[in-house]
Design an enzyme around this catalytic site. Structure first.
Site, mmCIF file in Angstrom:
data_model
loop_
_atom_site.group_PDB
_atom_site.id
_atom_site.type_symbol
_atom_site.label_atom_id
_atom_site.label_comp_id
_atom_site.label_asym_id
_atom_site.label_seq_id
_atom_site.Cartn_x
_atom_site.Cartn_y
_atom_site.Cartn_z
ATOM 1 N N ARG A 1 0.943 -1.139 -0.175
ATOM 2 C CA ARG A 1 -0.054 0.007 0.006
ATOM 3 C C ARG A 1 0.809 1.356 -0.108
ATOM 4 O O ARG A 1 1.740 1.349 0.978
ATOM 5 C CB ARG A 1 -0.661 0.159 1.518
ATOM 6 C CG ARG A 1 -2.198 -0.537 1.280
ATOM 7 C CD ARG A 1 -3.056 -0.143 2.395
ATOM 8 N NE ARG A 1 -2.647 0.291 3.604
ATOM 9 C CZ ARG A 1 -3.419 0.591 4.454
ATOM 10 N NH1 ARG A 1 -4.609 0.514 4.392
ATOM 11 N NH2 ARG A 1 -2.970 1.132 5.609
ATOM 12 N N THR B 1 -1.360 7.591 -0.492
ATOM 13 C CA THR B 1 -2.483 7.273 -1.191
ATOM 14 C C THR B 1 -3.359 6.333 -0.579
ATOM 15 O O THR B 1 -4.696 6.082 -0.726
ATOM 16 C CB THR B 1 -2.170 7.159 -2.824
ATOM 17 O OG1 THR B 1 -1.673 5.804 -2.744
ATOM 18 C CG2 THR B 1 -1.381 8.324 -3.493
ATOM 19 N N ASP C 1 0.833 -3.192 11.879
ATOM 20 C CA ASP C 1 1.096 -3.388 10.754
ATOM 21 C C ASP C 1 1.484 -5.199 10.815
ATOM 22 O O ASP C 1 2.350 -5.380 11.075
ATOM 23 C CB ASP C 1 2.202 -2.773 10.323
ATOM 24 C CG ASP C 1 2.701 -2.877 8.959
ATOM 25 O OD1 ASP C 1 2.936 -3.975 8.535
ATOM 26 O OD2 ASP C 1 2.699 -1.985 8.096
ATOM 27 N N ASP D 1 5.232 -6.028 9.238
ATOM 28 C CA ASP D 1 6.119 -5.587 10.273
ATOM 29 C C ASP D 1 6.135 -6.396 11.442
ATOM 30 O O ASP D 1 7.155 -6.969 11.840
ATOM 31 C CB ASP D 1 5.745 -4.112 10.498
ATOM 32 C CG ASP D 1 6.293 -2.980 9.548
ATOM 33 O OD1 ASP D 1 6.876 -3.622 8.466
ATOM 34 O OD2 ASP D 1 6.183 -1.955 9.499
HETATM 35 C C1 PRP Z 1 -1.039 -4.731 4.269
HETATM 36 C C2 PRP Z 1 -1.986 -5.896 4.417
HETATM 37 C C3 PRP Z 1 -2.857 -5.952 3.157
HETATM 38 C C4 PRP Z 1 -3.036 -4.325 3.011
HETATM 39 C C5 PRP Z 1 -4.345 -4.172 3.439
HETATM 40 O O1 PRP Z 1 0.025 -4.939 3.442
HETATM 41 O O2 PRP Z 1 -1.133 -6.920 4.414
HETATM 42 O O3 PRP Z 1 -2.021 -6.419 1.969
HETATM 43 O O4 PRP Z 1 -2.026 -3.818 3.794
HETATM 44 O O5 PRP Z 1 -4.516 -2.699 3.163
HETATM 45 P P1 PRP Z 1 -6.138 -2.343 2.243
HETATM 46 O O6 PRP Z 1 -7.307 -3.019 2.330
HETATM 47 O O7 PRP Z 1 -6.025 -0.907 2.485
HETATM 48 O O8 PRP Z 1 -5.393 -2.557 0.953
HETATM 49 P P2 PRP Z 1 1.143 -3.891 3.301
HETATM 50 O O9 PRP Z 1 0.742 -2.899 2.407
HETATM 51 O O10 PRP Z 1 1.517 -3.305 4.565
HETATM 52 O O11 PRP Z 1 2.307 -4.597 2.689
HETATM 53 P P3 PRP Z 1 3.076 -5.611 3.546
HETATM 54 O O12 PRP Z 1 2.494 -7.023 3.646
HETATM 55 O O13 PRP Z 1 4.207 -5.804 2.442
HETATM 56 O O14 PRP Z 1 3.564 -5.258 5.037
HETATM 57 N N1 URA Z 2 -2.314 -3.220 6.980
HETATM 58 C C1 URA Z 2 -1.867 -3.661 8.142
HETATM 59 O O1 URA Z 2 -0.896 -4.372 8.187
HETATM 60 N N2 URA Z 2 -2.544 -3.139 9.208
HETATM 61 C C2 URA Z 2 -3.663 -2.265 9.088
HETATM 62 O O2 URA Z 2 -4.233 -2.271 10.329
HETATM 63 C C3 URA Z 2 -3.901 -1.928 7.735
HETATM 64 C C4 URA Z 2 -3.308 -2.265 6.778
#
Ligand code: PRP
Ligand code: URA
Length: 208
Positions: A104, A108, A199, A202
């Site tokens: 994400r 944005t 997160d 993370d």
């Molecule tokens: C997180 C999560 C989803 C997304 C959800 O991933 O694992 O893929 O955000 O958010 P949304 O419903 O608003 O799209 P992130 O972008 O943090 O990437 P990561 O898994 O690499 O940490």
């Molecule tokens: N992605 C995450 O990992 N946590 C949230 O709460 C939203 C998006």
């Protein structure tokens, strides 16, 4: 099409994951266990059907060899979805595995795709896994990518969902069943789920 998996074993494990003091190792273990437990719920409507072969038991009985009535593809959304895929696949040893890479954009909140590799399977049932369904952007784009491949039978497995994300998936992909362990309250101004668990990527990988 929204299935909130209501199970006390899952609720207690998820509660432990939400605790900010829970370390990465415990977080990964709990996510793995919950993913296996939720897999039972996601596929409880499938059937075990005869393959046409027979097996013999140690008591000298001959019985049908069984298989699931669907070929299953499991698709974690990178990175955090990786934390769910082993727990799911342990319940489905014959499943094939695809990967979709997305993150994400912090400003944005829109998903940015960076990888997509899906196996070719005849008329499969595809299960997308990602612990977090926040705005729903990542899930909707992942579903669109899978539909573009021609696969129509798609389910989405999340751990925690926000009402905003559930609504978006239901509006854009009304044919997709969503399975979550908890429907949380809302998103905060940075797009994080409240109360949520922070997160997920993370916390799984220790990149805080
Ligand atoms: C997180 C999560 C989803 C997304 C959800 O991933 O694992 O893929 O955000 O958010 P949304 O419903 O608003 O799209 P992130 O972008 O943090 O990437 P990561 O898994 O690499 O940490
Ligand atoms: N992605 C995450 O990992 N946590 C949230 O709460 C939203 C998006």
């Amino acid at each position: 099409m929204l299935h909130v998996v209501d199970n006390p074993l899952i609720a207690v494990k998820l509660n432990y994951m939400r605790d900010e003091r829970t370390n990465s190792k415990d977080f990964r273990t709990l996510l793995d266990e919950i993913s296996s437990l939720m897999t039972l719920e996601v596929f409880k409507d499938l059937k075990a059907v005869p393959t046409g072969d027979k097996i013999k038991t140690p008591t000298n009985c001959e019985i049908d060899k069984l298989k699931l009535n669907y070929n299953i593809i499991v698709v974690p959304i990178l990175r955090a979805g990786i934390g769910m895929s082993n727990g799911v696949i342990n319940m489905l040893p014959t499943a094939r595995i695809g990967h979709i890479g997305m993150y994400r954009d912090e400003k944005t909140l829109k998903p940015v795709e960076y990888f997509c590799k899906l196996p070719y399977v005849n008329d499969p049932l595809v299960l997308i896994c990602d612990p977090m369904l926040a705005t729903g952007g990542s899930a909707c784009d992942a579903i669109s990518l899978i539909k573009k491949r021609g696969y129509k039978n798609i389910r989405l497995l999340n751990l925690v969902g926000a009402p905003e994300g559930v609504k978006k998936v239901q509006e854009e992909h009304p044919d997709v069943h969503i399975y979550i362990a908890s429907l949380d309250e809302r998103l905060n101004e940075k797009g994080y789920i409240l109360p949520g668990l922070g997160d997920a990527g993370d916390r799984i990988f220790g990149t805080l």
